[in-house]
Each structure stands twice: as C-alpha cells, then as structure tokens.
Design an enzyme around this catalytic site. Structure first.
Site, PDB file in Angstrom:
ATOM      1  N   ARG A   1       5.163  -8.179  -5.023  1.00  0.00           N
ATOM      2  CA  ARG A   1       5.789  -7.134  -4.791  1.00  0.00           C
ATOM      3  C   ARG A   1       5.165  -5.814  -4.763  1.00  0.00           C
ATOM      4  NH1 ARG A   1       8.748 -10.412  -3.318  1.00  0.00           N
ATOM      5  NH2 ARG A   1      10.838 -10.592  -3.594  1.00  0.00           N
TER       6      ARG A   1
ATOM      7  N   GLU B   1       9.662  -0.628   1.770  1.00  0.00           N
ATOM      8  CA  GLU B   1       9.669  -1.536   2.982  1.00  0.00           C
ATOM      9  C   GLU B   1      10.749  -1.120   3.942  1.00  0.00           C
ATOM     10  OE1 GLU B   1       8.952  -5.456   1.864  1.00  0.00           O
ATOM     11  OE2 GLU B   1       6.870  -5.071   0.877  1.00  0.00           O
TER      12      GLU B   1
ATOM     13  N   HIS C   1       5.072  -7.924   5.014  1.00  0.00           N
ATOM     14  CA  HIS C   1       5.714  -8.928   4.072  1.00  0.00           C
ATOM     15  C   HIS C   1       5.927 -10.251   4.912  1.00  0.00           C
ATOM     16  CE1 HIS C   1       8.332  -8.719   0.252  1.00  0.00           C
ATOM     17  NE2 HIS C   1       7.954  -9.923   0.527  1.00  0.00           N
TER      18      HIS C   1
END
Length: 321
Positions: free
Chosen positions: A238, A267, A286
């Site tokens: 993360r 994000e 991601h």
C-alpha cells in the site's frame, strides 16, 4: 423476498447471474469509473449485502445509513478501506479474499523488481524515442539480481511467495516481521533481522506488510538514509506505508538508486506527482493481482462470502477488528 445487494463495479456476468438466482442485485455497471458517493449512499441504505472494491471508503458515516446491512464483501485481500470497528458495532460481517492472489502478486512484485533493476521501461522508451544510435559499454546499465540481497518487510503469504522466487535467483534473503517465521526460515533459508539491519544490508527492499495505523509512513527519511545508495525500493503493498515526499527526495538526491511502485497513497495517482517525473522510478497502476484467472477467482470468492452470510452460514474469510 430476496435480499438486496449492491455491487460497486462491473464484474464478470456469470458471477452476477449466480448472485441474481437468490438476490435482488443492483450494480454500478461501469468498469473504469468509481461509484459516486451519493449513489453508494442511496443503495447502502436499502442493501442487505455490499460487494465492494478497495476504491470504496466504507466509513462510519456511510455505515450509519446502512439500516439493513448484514455483510460487506471486499474483493481484495486488504481492507483498510473499511472501518472494521464501526461495522462490527452494527453487527455487519466484513469479508475479504486472501490466498487467491498470493502467487499472482508475488509474480508482479518480482517482475517489478527486475524491471526496475535492469531499467526495462527506461530502455524501452530510449529505443522508441530514437535515442539508440550505437552500442556503448555502460549504456543503460542496471543492478544485478542474481546472488544479491533481498530484504522483505512483512512475511505473510505474499512475502513468503516472493521469498520462494528470490531463492530461485540464489539471492540472500533477509526479512523483518512482527514475529519470526521459524518454519519459513528453515524451508527457505531466510534470516530474521531488525528493520534497521534489513535496510542497511539489502540491495532490494520489498514492502509486503499490511497497511495499518502502525505501518503508516513506516519507511521515511531516516530509513532511506540507512539504505545503500545502490539499493532499490519495491512497494506492491500500500502506498501509505512509504512517505512519498521522503522517497522522492531520497531518489532525487541519490540516497537510493531506484524504486518500483505499484501503489500510491492517493489512487489514481495525479499525473503531476513528483515521483512520476523521475527516470529511476518504475510505476504501475495497482495491478498486483491483475491476472485474468486471479481476478475471476477473487470475484467468485467475494460472491461466495456474501452469499454465505446472507444464507446464515459462516463465510470462508472473515475480517476481525
């Protein structure tokens, strides 16, 4: 009457069809657009079950509107997007999808390590931009991987899977974790070290720990100062685990050599983010678990967890506060 469920993003049609056999299903049927907050608020007020992604913030304020909600099924292994304590107080079961994405995420982590070490994306751009005029001895030289030292911060399922890949490259594997993993040490030849020693000794520092209040900005300025100036940071966990401003400074000033990032604190990341301006940073949107089979399996597990709770059964994966 069928229980009502709301799905916050477009998922494979066969899974929706399966859910529709026993549930009244509503869905935000868009693949690349997050559900607007007002739409989520409207549906959660009537829903018995919520099928969501890590992009949805399920906080206490939202949960106050959920008068009928019994289950939140998160299609992810992480669950920092959900207020677990608030859900627990309302008697809402929270589930996730661990295990099914372990090997896929470990694949991506090692691929990102290799791409960063050998400057793959930089070299591809160099060629496509017409800069390749001749062979040169030191042109686009990177760092060796074979027999180097990898430091893994967080030895959960994915951390162990990454260690297995590193073993195939005959790497020296050290790790730091909240507790020692003696079986993994024996099976994989791992060495447990302090966080400080890991940072000092590693050629590759790989962030694999969960994101919690305790791990927020776990890696920051003083930690980069401990690392080798040839070291590479890899983060597929993360974004909030690493202080991004400190990382940018460490990269720009040559305190560390490069970074490979699949995750960011905010994000999607802004295109003017300073880290995106550096040539020694490989960035991804991601995609750690983004293989076709894994994402299908994650959706199937999330659906199964949701249905089990609505049917009064125990789900396979319960998140506890």
């Amino acid at each position: 009457m069928k229980p009502k469920i709301f799905i916050t993003r477009k998922i494979p049609t066969h899974i929706v069809s399966h859910l529709e056999k026993s549930c009244d299903v509503s869905i935000w049927n868009y693949e690349n657009t997050p559900v607007p907050r007002e739409v989520l608020e409207e549906h959660i007020a009537e829903a018995d079950g919520l099928f969501c992604l890590i992009t949805e913030s399920i906080n206490e304020e939202l949960l106050k509107k959920a008068t009928k909600l019994k289950v939140i099924s998160n299609m992810a292994v992480g669950y920092n997007n959900i207020d677990i304590e608030a859900a627990s107080k309302k008697g809402v079961t929270v589930t996730n999808t661990p295990g099914v994405l372990t090997e896929t995420t470990a694949d991506l982590t090692f691929a990102l390590l290799m791409a960063t070490a050998r400057r793959i994306t930089e070299a591809s751009s160099f060629l496509r931009e017409g800069q390749w005029q001749t062979w040169s001895p030191m042109l686009l030289t990177g760092q060796d991987i074979y027999q180097s030292t990898i430091g893994i911060i967080g030895l959960g399922r994915i951390g162990e899977a990454l260690a297995r890949r590193a073993k195939g490259f005959n790497m020296n594997i050290i790790y730091h974790n909240r507790s020692r993993k003696l079986q993994a040490e024996e099976e994989l030849g791992l060495q447990y070290v302090s966080l400080e020693d890991l940072l000092k000794k590693s050629d590759y520092v790989c962030i694999m720990t969960p994101y919690t209040p305790e791990t927020h900005n776990l890696i920051r300025k003083e930690h980069f100062q401990l690392m080798k100036n040839t070291a590479i940071l890899i983060n597929t966990a993360r974004g909030g685990i690493v202080n991004e401003k400190d990382l940018y400074q460490a990269l720009a000033e040559g305190e560390i050599w490069a970074a490979g990032l699949d995750v960011f604190e905010q994000e999607p990341v802004a295109l003017d983010h300073p880290l995106l301006t550096l040539p020694n940073v490989v960035t991804l949107p991601h995609i750690g678990s983004a293989s076709i089979s894994t994402r299908l399996k994650m959706a199937e597990v999330a659906a199964d967890n949701l249905l089990r709770v609505l049917n009064g059964e125990i789900p396979r994966n319960v998140v506890k506060k």
